[in-house]
Structures are given as C-alpha cells and as structure tokens.
Design an enzyme around this catalytic site. Structure first.
Site, PDB file in Angstrom:
ATOM      1  N   ASP A 115       0.745  -1.194  -0.206  1.00 60.08           N
ATOM      2  CA  ASP A 115      -0.018  -0.071  -0.097  1.00 60.08           C
ATOM      3  C   ASP A 115       0.943   1.407  -0.266  1.00 60.08           C
ATOM      4  O   ASP A 115       0.473   2.290  -0.436  1.00 60.08           O
ATOM      5  CB  ASP A 115      -1.035  -0.017   1.002  1.00 60.08           C
ATOM      6  CG  ASP A 115      -0.162   0.049   2.375  1.00 60.08           C
ATOM      7  OD1 ASP A 115       0.611  -0.718   2.744  1.00 60.08           O
ATOM      8  OD2 ASP A 115      -0.427   1.098   3.232  1.00 60.08           O
ATOM      9  N   ASP A 134       5.635   0.222   3.385  1.00 56.85           N
ATOM     10  CA  ASP A 134       5.950  -0.989   4.093  1.00 56.85           C
ATOM     11  C   ASP A 134       5.726  -2.170   3.315  1.00 56.85           C
ATOM     12  O   ASP A 134       5.727  -2.129   1.909  1.00 56.85           O
ATOM     13  CB  ASP A 134       4.940  -1.002   5.392  1.00 56.85           C
ATOM     14  CG  ASP A 134       3.562  -0.760   4.930  1.00 56.85           C
ATOM     15  OD1 ASP A 134       3.210  -1.073   3.611  1.00 56.85           O
ATOM     16  OD2 ASP A 134       2.585  -0.185   5.699  1.00 56.85           O
ATOM     17  N   TYR A 160      -6.185   0.015   8.729  1.00 56.99           N
ATOM     18  CA  TYR A 160      -7.307   0.499   7.938  1.00 56.99           C
ATOM     19  C   TYR A 160      -8.444   0.182   8.193  1.00 56.99           C
ATOM     20  O   TYR A 160      -9.389  -0.742   7.627  1.00 56.99           O
ATOM     21  CB  TYR A 160      -6.764  -0.095   6.469  1.00 56.99           C
ATOM     22  CG  TYR A 160      -5.529   0.409   5.774  1.00 56.99           C
ATOM     23  CD1 TYR A 160      -5.791   1.895   5.319  1.00 56.99           C
ATOM     24  CD2 TYR A 160      -4.499  -0.131   5.903  1.00 56.99           C
ATOM     25  CE1 TYR A 160      -4.458   2.396   4.602  1.00 56.99           C
ATOM     26  CE2 TYR A 160      -3.332   0.201   5.183  1.00 56.99           C
ATOM     27  CZ  TYR A 160      -3.352   1.776   4.525  1.00 56.99           C
ATOM     28  OH  TYR A 160      -2.511   2.178   4.102  1.00 56.99           O
ATOM     29  N   GLU A 210       5.331   9.584   3.052  1.00 53.34           N
ATOM     30  CA  GLU A 210       5.202   8.207   2.658  1.00 53.34           C
ATOM     31  C   GLU A 210       4.204   8.314   1.620  1.00 53.34           C
ATOM     32  O   GLU A 210       3.212   9.040   1.481  1.00 53.34           O
ATOM     33  CB  GLU A 210       4.561   7.524   3.750  1.00 53.34           C
ATOM     34  CG  GLU A 210       4.100   5.901   3.329  1.00 53.34           C
ATOM     35  CD  GLU A 210       3.686   5.050   4.196  1.00 53.34           C
ATOM     36  OE1 GLU A 210       3.885   3.959   4.022  1.00 53.34           O
ATOM     37  OE2 GLU A 210       3.288   5.517   5.591  1.00 53.34           O
TER      38      GLU A 210
END
Length: 496
Positions: free
Chosen positions: A85, A88, A237, A474
């Site tokens: 995603d 990571d 999430y 990120e």
C-alpha cells in the site's frame, strides 16, 4: 502511405519514452501549464515500484525484484502478487481494492485522454485485479483481506525482497463478516471487469462473476472487518465510516457493470443521506454519489436525482466561496483535510471535481451553492489548482511527485526506495540493520521512486523532506490512483 518504421526506429522510440519517464527534467508544457502527460506517465509507473510477487519481464522499475513469493502459504492458498500500500511490506486488501477501483474508474472515464499510456494504466489495474480475484475465489465462503503481520512489519526497516517477518493471512467469512472490505472488493472487481470488457472478454467475465459473489457476501454477512480480523490488521485500515458506504459503492459499480436494476433497488434501501466533505479509501459516499450522477446526468435517468443532489452538496462543501463550505485551504491554496497523508484527500477530491465537470459539460448542466454559481469550468479550475500545487505551483516551489520537476522529495518514507537494491547490494539487510544504516541516514534515497506522490505539506504549506515523517513523506497507492484519472483529464484539457 508511409513505410513502416524500422526495428531500429522502434527501439529508439522505446528508449526515448523510458528516458522521458525516468527523467525529472521535462515538467512544463507549452502554455505554462505543468506537463500533465509527463506526470501521468510517472504516476502510472509508480505502481510498478509497489508490486509484490513475481515481476514480469517488462518490469521498468528495475531496482525492485521478486518478493512475497510464498504469500498465502500459511493458509495453503496462493496470495502472491498485488500491491504494497505504501512504504511498508504488508498487503492490505481494503486500500488495495480502493486503489484498483480508482485506477479502473480513471481508465473508464479518462482513458481516451491517456493516449499511449492507456496500456500501462490497464496493466496497473490488472496487477491489482489479479490479486483480488485470487483473494475472492480461492476458498468458498471466504475473502482474504491481508497478508503479513503489520505490527512486526513496522518494527523492521527492510526491503520487500528480504522480509522475514510473519506473512500471516487474514480473511473474512460468514462467521467473521466484513461488509466494508467485501463491498470495496466487489467494486474493484466490477470496475476492472469493464476495463477489460473489450480487450479480454473471458477475463472480464471472471472478474464480474466474482464481483457479484463478493457483493452478495457483503450484503448477506454484514459487519466491520476490523471488528473481527485479528493480528491488528484492521487497526491500520479501519473503516471509521462503517460499511454502508461500501455497500452503496459496490452496488453502484455493479449497477453500471451489469445494468441489473435489482442493484438500483438496493441502493435506495440503504438510505444513507449523510453529508460528507471528503472521499477516501475509508468513506466512499461522495464517490458513489458522483458515480450514480453519471447515470442521472449523462443517461438522463431521473430516478437517480437524489444522488446527484447529494453529489453537488459534496462539491458545495469543498468549493472556496461556497456558503456551505466546510473545507479549509492553506495560504498557498491547498485543500487541507488531515495532518496525515493530506494529498490522498486532495487527489481523490480532484478526481471527483474533474469527473463531475465532464458529466456537467456533456449534459450542459450547472448548479449553485447558494449564491455561488457552479459550472464545469468552476470544478475544472479547482481540480487544476490542486494538481498544479502537487506538481510544484506552491510556496515551497517543490513538486510532491518524485522525479517530476526541478525540486522534489529525496527522502521519502519507503523501505524499498531508501534501501539499496538487491542488484547493487545482494547481501541480506536485516530488520534492525535497515534502521541503523539507512532509515536514520540523512542521504537521499538511493532508488528514485518515479511518480510517487508523498503525503504532502502541513496546514502551513511546510514540508521537511524527512524520511521519519511518515505522515508527510510516505507515498500510497490510494493517492496515486485517483490522481491518474485527474492527470489524464487535465492532459486532454490542456494539451502541450
């Protein structure tokens, strides 16, 4: 009739395209606008750097290698492939499905403006859809929603090619329901089925059949997946908006893909009339309402007028100058919704602005927010302003897309980008060694993740370019996915 190009000429053309994508130098087109076509190519290329699994021979992002080749083995299934995603190495089905839905919508709505890039965009859709198809069909009565222990993964800073943390498998079922993740997965599969309806009919039919089944599962077994899935994966999430929005979203996509009016009846039965001022992997209401407005405006279906009105209420809540606006803008003009990965909300809202502007133009429609008259040009102008800010028209003079423009983030929060590639450093880099030798280093990332759009600046337009600041540094698939469609729209509207 001109003679066909020689093989040497074709090779030269391919080289020119690759050099253009990997170079950040070309960023302003004729007319003073950012080079949207160049940004589009890079935004799509980003997805190759996020790939998990066995990489194909035509992989252009060569600092990545195969990874996660045993994913799913803990449950005796094949869950290889798909996307990481962000920065990571865990695979989360919920945001991956949303990213696939938005990539698909980008192709369906704006693919005609992508020109030579449409094949790359379809390939990005397929990489996500292939994984979701596996997740939805391998075990009857179950939907796999994640791979990898996210807590263990986040305690390490290592390349996906080296990861040795547990690759735990997570699933929802009738006894452990997850309507939110199932509704989003159904939406992704249905949307992708339309992307391939002409190009690969057999594949399209498989995707649509799976979408129907997963949607039925979502409706029949209602609940939030974060309430039942272990391993803390739901905490990363969690659907804070609940699951009704995903039921609406999934049904809206199946209505378009199947033309089956039973989905229309179900849409009305949900009765979700909450007002919203953001659209994201969590809350799909605005996106579903804009999607349903397509049928109201473009196809003239008056039964969907309530959804059109709700869609326009969303725009009235984000437009500057609207008396009902609930959206803050920075001094530099950026929509500001959150201190965490704010550009995801900017990108998704910009996609809806551009897409609804298209519907309005086709149907010669206008609306008003109190005394503020809203035209297709109004929405397009706001989308353009937001995208231009992302691409460098901001107080920092910085493009928040890696390798686009003269100045861009060099220390993004991304394991694979910040650690040397396997090709340049074949030896294994351990969990904690990655932190000590690379995470805390002040040097620029060795691997340039072309097209990655980071979380972006804060409410004061400030951006530190700090690898440790994951909220701002990120990149994520769900930021780039809607941006792809918006860039395609702008590339068509503002040709070089």
């Amino acid at each position: 009739m001109p003679s066909p190009p020689s093989s040497r000429a074709l090779v030269l053309a391919v080289v020119v395209v690759i050099v253009s994508l990997l170079s950040g130098c070309s960023h302003v087109a004729a007319g003073g606008h950012p080079d949207y076509a160049d940004a589009l190519g890079k935004a799509i290329l980003f997805f190759q750097g996020q790939r998990s699994g066995q990489l194909p021979p035509d992989q252009a992002v060569t600092w990545r290698s195969n990874s996660g080749l045993s994913d799913g083995s803990a449950a005796n299934v094949d869950l290889t492939g798909g996307y990481y995603d962000g920065g990571d190495n865990a695979k989360f089905g919920f945001p991956m499905a949303f990213s696939t839905t938005m990539l698909s919508w980008s192709v369906l709505e704006h693919g005609g403006k992508m020109r030579a890039r449409v094949g790359d965009a379809r390939a990005a859709v397929r990489w996500g859809a292939d994984y979701l198809l596996k997740a939805a069909t391998q075990t009857p009565g179950a939907l796999y929603v994640g791979v990898g222990d996210p807590d263990a993964d986040h305690r390490c800073w290592e390349r996906p090619e080296d990861m040795d943390t547990p690759r735990t498998v997570y699933a929802v079922s009738a006894s452990a329901p997850g309507s939110d993740v199932a509704g989003e997965t159904a939406a992704a599969l249905a949307a992708a089925s339309m992307v391939f309806k002409a190009a690969d009919r057999a594949y399209s039919r498989r995707l649509l059949a799976a979408a129907r089944d997963v949607m039925e599962f979502a409706v029949r077994n209602q609940g939030k997946y974060s309430d039942v899935v272990g391993g803390n994966i739901g905490a990363y999430y969690q659907s804070y908006s609940g699951y009704k929005d995903e039921l609406l979203w999934g049904s809206a996509w199946l209505l378009w893909a199947t033309k089956n009016s039973s989905y229309l009846g179900y849409l009305y039965s949900l009765g979700d009339s909450d007002s919203v001022d953001m659209f994201s992997w969590d809350n799909k209401l605005a996106g579903a309402r804009v999607l349903l407005s397509r049928r109201a405006l473009v196809n003239g279906d008056r039964t969907l007028e309530p959804f059109r009105q709700q869609a326009e209420d969303f725009f009235c809540r984000i437009l500057p100058g609207s008396p009902s606006s609930t959206t803050r803008y920075t001094a530099g003009g950026l929509m500001h919704k959150s201190g965490y990965a704010n550009l995801q909300y900017v990108a998704s809202a910009s996609f809806l602005l551009a897409t609804y502007a298209k519907y309005m133009a086709v149907s010669k429609h206008a609306f008003s927010c109190g005394s503020l008259a809203v035209t297709p040009r109004s929405l397009r102008a706001l989308a353009k302003k937001q995208v231009d800010y992302i691409l460098g028209a901001n107080p920092q003079g910085m493009s928040y897309m890696v390798n686009f423009g003269a100045r861009w983030p060099r220390r993004i929060h991304h394991r694979a980008s910040s650690l040397p590639s396997v090709a340049s450093h074949p030896a294994h880099i351990g969990c904690q060694e990655g932190f000590q030798s690379y995470f805390y280093a002040g040097a620029a990332n060795p691997n340039v993740h072309t097209g990655a759009v980071v979380g972006g600046p804060d409410e004061n337009d400030a951006f530190p370019d700090d690898r440790g600041d994951y909220a701002r540094s990120e990149p994520t698939t769900y930021t780039n996915a809607p941006l792809v469609g918006c860039l395609a729209y702008l590339a068509g509207a503002y040709k070089s």
